[in-house]
Motif scaffolding. Structure first.
Motif, PDB file in Angstrom:
ATOM      1  N   ILE A 133      -9.645   3.789  17.635  1.00 10.06           N
ATOM      2  CA  ILE A 133      -8.429   3.372  16.949  1.00 10.06           C
ATOM      3  C   ILE A 133      -8.768   3.000  15.505  1.00 10.06           C
ATOM      4  O   ILE A 133      -9.626   2.160  15.251  1.00 10.06           O
ATOM      5  CB  ILE A 133      -7.783   2.167  17.660  1.00 10.06           C
ATOM      6  CG1 ILE A 133      -7.605   2.454  19.162  1.00 10.06           C
ATOM      7  CG2 ILE A 133      -6.464   1.822  17.005  1.00 10.06           C
ATOM      8  CD1 ILE A 133      -6.710   3.628  19.460  1.00 10.06           C
ATOM      9  N   HIS A 134      -8.074   3.634  14.558  1.00 11.02           N
ATOM     10  CA  HIS A 134      -8.266   3.328  13.146  1.00 11.02           C
ATOM     11  C   HIS A 134      -7.112   2.490  12.576  1.00 11.02           C
ATOM     12  O   HIS A 134      -7.148   2.145  11.394  1.00 11.02           O
ATOM     13  CB  HIS A 134      -8.398   4.615  12.329  1.00 11.02           C
ATOM     14  CG  HIS A 134      -9.555   5.465  12.768  1.00 11.02           C
ATOM     15  ND1 HIS A 134     -10.871   5.107  12.566  1.00 11.02           N
ATOM     16  CD2 HIS A 134      -9.588   6.663  13.418  1.00 11.02           C
ATOM     17  CE1 HIS A 134     -11.670   6.045  13.052  1.00 11.02           C
ATOM     18  NE2 HIS A 134     -10.917   6.988  13.583  1.00 11.02           N
ATOM     19  N   GLY A 135      -6.117   2.195  13.386  1.00 10.06           N
ATOM     20  CA  GLY A 135      -5.036   1.335  12.942  1.00 10.06           C
ATOM     21  C   GLY A 135      -3.746   2.094  12.686  1.00 10.06           C
ATOM     22  O   GLY A 135      -3.720   3.328  12.586  1.00 10.06           O
ATOM     23  N   TRP A 136      -2.662   1.352  12.600  1.00 10.48           N
ATOM     24  CA  TRP A 136      -1.356   1.926  12.316  1.00 10.48           C
ATOM     25  C   TRP A 136      -1.267   2.305  10.844  1.00 10.48           C
ATOM     26  O   TRP A 136      -1.772   1.592   9.978  1.00 10.48           O
ATOM     27  CB  TRP A 136      -0.250   0.934  12.670  1.00 10.48           C
ATOM     28  CG  TRP A 136      -0.215   0.598  14.125  1.00 10.48           C
ATOM     29  CD1 TRP A 136      -0.747  -0.505  14.727  1.00 10.48           C
ATOM     30  CD2 TRP A 136       0.352   1.395  15.173  1.00 10.48           C
ATOM     31  NE1 TRP A 136      -0.539  -0.448  16.088  1.00 10.48           N
ATOM     32  CE2 TRP A 136       0.133   0.697  16.388  1.00 10.48           C
ATOM     33  CE3 TRP A 136       1.035   2.607  15.210  1.00 10.48           C
ATOM     34  CZ2 TRP A 136       0.565   1.190  17.623  1.00 10.48           C
ATOM     35  CZ3 TRP A 136       1.465   3.093  16.439  1.00 10.48           C
ATOM     36  CH2 TRP A 136       1.227   2.395  17.618  1.00 10.48           C
ATOM     37  N   VAL A 137      -0.645   3.423  10.576  1.00 12.86           N
ATOM     38  CA  VAL A 137      -0.496   3.906   9.201  1.00 12.86           C
ATOM     39  C   VAL A 137       0.457   2.976   8.458  1.00 12.86           C
ATOM     40  O   VAL A 137       1.596   2.758   8.889  1.00 12.86           O
ATOM     41  CB  VAL A 137       0.028   5.349   9.178  1.00 12.86           C
ATOM     42  CG1 VAL A 137       0.299   5.816   7.749  1.00 12.86           C
ATOM     43  CG2 VAL A 137      -0.977   6.279   9.859  1.00 12.86           C
ATOM     44  N   THR A 138       0.003   2.443   7.354  1.00 15.50           N
ATOM     45  CA  THR A 138       0.816   1.521   6.573  1.00 15.50           C
ATOM     46  C   THR A 138       1.727   2.286   5.614  1.00 15.50           C
ATOM     47  O   THR A 138       1.611   3.504   5.449  1.00 15.50           O
ATOM     48  CB  THR A 138      -0.078   0.565   5.774  1.00 15.50           C
ATOM     49  OG1 THR A 138      -0.836   1.325   4.815  1.00 15.50           O
ATOM     50  CG2 THR A 138      -1.032  -0.185   6.691  1.00 15.50           C
ATOM     51  N   ARG A 139       2.618   1.551   4.979  1.00 20.05           N
ATOM     52  CA  ARG A 139       3.537   2.161   4.028  1.00 20.05           C
ATOM     53  C   ARG A 139       2.776   2.820   2.869  1.00 20.05           C
ATOM     54  O   ARG A 139       3.129   3.892   2.408  1.00 20.05           O
ATOM     55  CB  ARG A 139       4.507   1.105   3.498  1.00 20.05           C
ATOM     56  CG  ARG A 139       5.597   1.654   2.589  1.00 20.05           C
ATOM     57  CD  ARG A 139       6.405   0.502   2.013  1.00 20.05           C
ATOM     58  NE  ARG A 139       7.052  -0.271   3.059  1.00 20.05           N
ATOM     59  CZ  ARG A 139       8.286  -0.049   3.484  1.00 20.05           C
ATOM     60  NH1 ARG A 139       9.006   0.924   2.953  1.00 20.05           N
ATOM     61  NH2 ARG A 139       8.817  -0.803   4.415  1.00 20.05           N
ATOM     62  N   ASP A 140       1.705   2.178   2.415  1.00 19.40           N
ATOM     63  CA  ASP A 140       0.932   2.737   1.309  1.00 19.40           C
ATOM     64  C   ASP A 140       0.163   3.990   1.734  1.00 19.40           C
ATOM     65  O   ASP A 140      -0.022   4.915   0.948  1.00 19.40           O
ATOM     66  CB  ASP A 140      -0.044   1.689   0.765  1.00 19.40           C
ATOM     67  CG  ASP A 140       0.678   0.524   0.096  1.00 19.40           C
ATOM     68  OD1 ASP A 140       1.830   0.725  -0.347  1.00 19.40           O
ATOM     69  OD2 ASP A 140       0.098  -0.572   0.027  1.00 19.40           O
ATOM     70  N   GLN A 141      -0.317   4.018   2.983  1.00 23.35           N
ATOM     71  CA  GLN A 141      -1.069   5.172   3.464  1.00 23.35           C
ATOM     72  C   GLN A 141      -0.175   6.363   3.797  1.00 23.35           C
ATOM     73  O   GLN A 141      -0.645   7.506   3.851  1.00 23.35           O
ATOM     74  CB  GLN A 141      -1.868   4.785   4.712  1.00 23.35           C
ATOM     75  CG  GLN A 141      -2.934   3.740   4.470  1.00 23.35           C
ATOM     76  CD  GLN A 141      -3.510   3.199   5.774  1.00 23.35           C
ATOM     77  OE1 GLN A 141      -2.890   3.301   6.834  1.00 23.35           O
ATOM     78  NE2 GLN A 141      -4.694   2.599   5.690  1.00 23.35           N
ATOM     79  N   LEU A 142       1.109   6.098   4.008  1.00 18.45           N
ATOM     80  CA  LEU A 142       2.022   7.156   4.431  1.00 18.45           C
ATOM     81  C   LEU A 142       2.121   8.278   3.396  1.00 18.45           C
ATOM     82  O   LEU A 142       2.234   9.450   3.754  1.00 18.45           O
ATOM     83  CB  LEU A 142       3.411   6.565   4.694  1.00 18.45           C
ATOM     84  CG  LEU A 142       4.481   7.538   5.204  1.00 18.45           C
ATOM     85  CD1 LEU A 142       4.073   8.130   6.539  1.00 18.45           C
ATOM     86  CD2 LEU A 142       5.826   6.831   5.333  1.00 18.45           C
ATOM     87  N   THR A 143       2.060   7.934   2.120  1.00 13.35           N
ATOM     88  CA  THR A 143       2.163   8.950   1.067  1.00 13.35           C
ATOM     89  C   THR A 143       1.061   9.989   1.204  1.00 13.35           C
ATOM     90  O   THR A 143       1.318  11.196   1.190  1.00 13.35           O
ATOM     91  CB  THR A 143       2.102   8.291  -0.320  1.00 13.35           C
ATOM     92  OG1 THR A 143       3.178   7.377  -0.450  1.00 13.35           O
ATOM     93  CG2 THR A 143       2.198   9.344  -1.420  1.00 13.35           C
ATOM     94  N   SER A 144      -0.185   9.535   1.353  1.00  9.03           N
ATOM     95  CA  SER A 144      -1.310  10.456   1.476  1.00  9.03           C
ATOM     96  C   SER A 144      -1.219  11.280   2.749  1.00  9.03           C
ATOM     97  O   SER A 144      -1.543  12.473   2.750  1.00  9.03           O
ATOM     98  CB  SER A 144      -2.631   9.682   1.440  1.00  9.03           C
ATOM     99  OG  SER A 144      -2.802   9.022   0.215  1.00  9.03           O
ATOM    100  N   VAL A 145      -0.762  10.677   3.839  1.00  9.38           N
ATOM    101  CA  VAL A 145      -0.648  11.398   5.105  1.00  9.38           C
ATOM    102  C   VAL A 145       0.342  12.553   4.985  1.00  9.38           C
ATOM    103  O   VAL A 145       0.077  13.679   5.418  1.00  9.38           O
ATOM    104  CB  VAL A 145      -0.230  10.436   6.234  1.00  9.38           C
ATOM    105  CG1 VAL A 145       0.114  11.208   7.504  1.00  9.38           C
ATOM    106  CG2 VAL A 145      -1.342   9.433   6.511  1.00  9.38           C
TER     107      VAL A 145
END
Length: 332
Positions: A133-145
């Motif tokens: 588990i690397h954690g839930w995708v945050t709002r800031d990480q969502l852009t890159s995803v």
């Protein structure tokens, strides 16, 4: 919808017993979805992106010795070549949860607490399935995803850039976004016979093309699942009567389908849940010519995985949104 970043370790190199235990753990995770009524669906998205040799080269730069023997020098050459041939894989579990309607002030604290409880249960089930588990995708990480889906050739984006594509153009058989052309396939038929637990390896790990494999699982209410099974059994009886009148013999695929329906009905009567599965494969390439070659390689890899795939012509934009983006979207 919430997105959990996960990864696995050494499944292909593990022994059959370990592989079987991990598959059983994954089955328990799927079974837990049927016990959580607010969970609408789960999407597994595994995608390959350029730059897979970066971690290897970083480790080598930190641990390589200055006066290394000839074997280490050969390994250093292989590490240098990894920049050209290696891909990196990203995997996400996207969970869609039904929540109460938003009020003027948004969700109430009680509703948010219920959602968090279901997400924690799914995260724990993923951990028990031996996923890292690397954690839930945050709002800031969502852009890159999301940008990696539209612009796979980019090296990365900052959080202040737009989330969607700069341009989006749909043709009859393809979709074009910022730096890539895409084609989406539907897994029309899964293997009809017993297969090894790693049967998807040709589709997931084959080099030479950028692919995103999405598996969307949607829990079905017991009443609806039984209704669907009974409808399918009626159709089988009608087909059998038609074959009898025409003097045709029953083939093995028909018997396997009937046995599968019987097994599903027995499990439902015993209290287990049922899920509807949809598989989508998104193939990406920088140019139309490279996309054609990548699509041919994907069709060949699907045949090695004993899956039948069909290109979703005329609905590529909708299929791309469901298969390439980790939003756990429903499909029909």
């Amino acid at each position: 919808t919430a997105m959990l970043a996960v990864s696995g370790s050494g499944f292909i190199l593990a022994d059959e017993g370990t592989q079987g235990l991990r598959v059983t753990g994954w089955g328990r995770l799927l079974a837990s979805l049927c016990q959580q009524k607010p969970v609408v669906r789960l999407q597994v998205l595994d995608r390959s992106l350029p730059g897979g040799g970066a971690e290897v080269r970083r480790w080598w730069a930190e641990h390589a010795l200055a006066a290394a023997p000839w074997a280490a020098r050969v390994l250093a050459d292989l590490v240098a070549d990894a920049q050209q041939v290696s891909d990196r894989h990203e995997c996400f579990l996207a969970v869609a949860i039904r929540t109460p309607r938003f009020g003027k002030r948004g969700l109430s604290p009680a509703s948010i607490g219920v959602v968090e409880q279901h997400l924690k249960a799914i995260q724990e089930a993923a951990r028990l399935a031996e996923l890292e588990i690397h954690g839930w995708v945050t709002r800031d990480q969502l852009t890159s995803v999301l940008r990696a889906s539209y612009d796979p050739q980019s090296s990365g984006v900052s959080a202040d850039l737009m989330v969607g594509p700069m341009a989006f153009h749909e043709d009859w058989r393809t979709v074009r976004t910022d730096s890539a052309h895409h084609a989406v396939y539907w897994i029309q038929q899964w293997p009809r016979s017993e297969v090894h637990v790693g049967f998807l390896q040709p589709l997931l790990l084959a080099r030479g093309s950028r692919r995103a494999l999405s598996l969307i699982a949607e829990p079905l209410p017991s009443g609806q699942a039984l209704k669907d099974i009974r409808r399918a059994k009626v159709e089988q009886i009608a087909d059998a009567a038609q074959r009898s009148r025409m003097g045709q013999l029953e083939d093995e695929s028909t018997r396997a389908e009937a046995a599968d329906l019987m097994r599903r009905e027995q499990e439902l009567v015993a209290g287990h849940g049922d899920l509807r599965f949809v598989g989508l494969i998104t193939v990406s390439a920088p140019s139309p010519e490279e996309l054609d070659a990548a699509c041919a390689a994907t069709e060949s890899a699907a045949s090695h995985a004993m899956c039948e795939i069909r290109r979703l012509v005329g609905q590529q934009a909708q299929a791309f949104a469901a298969g390439a983006l980790p939003f756990a979207r429903g499909v029909t």
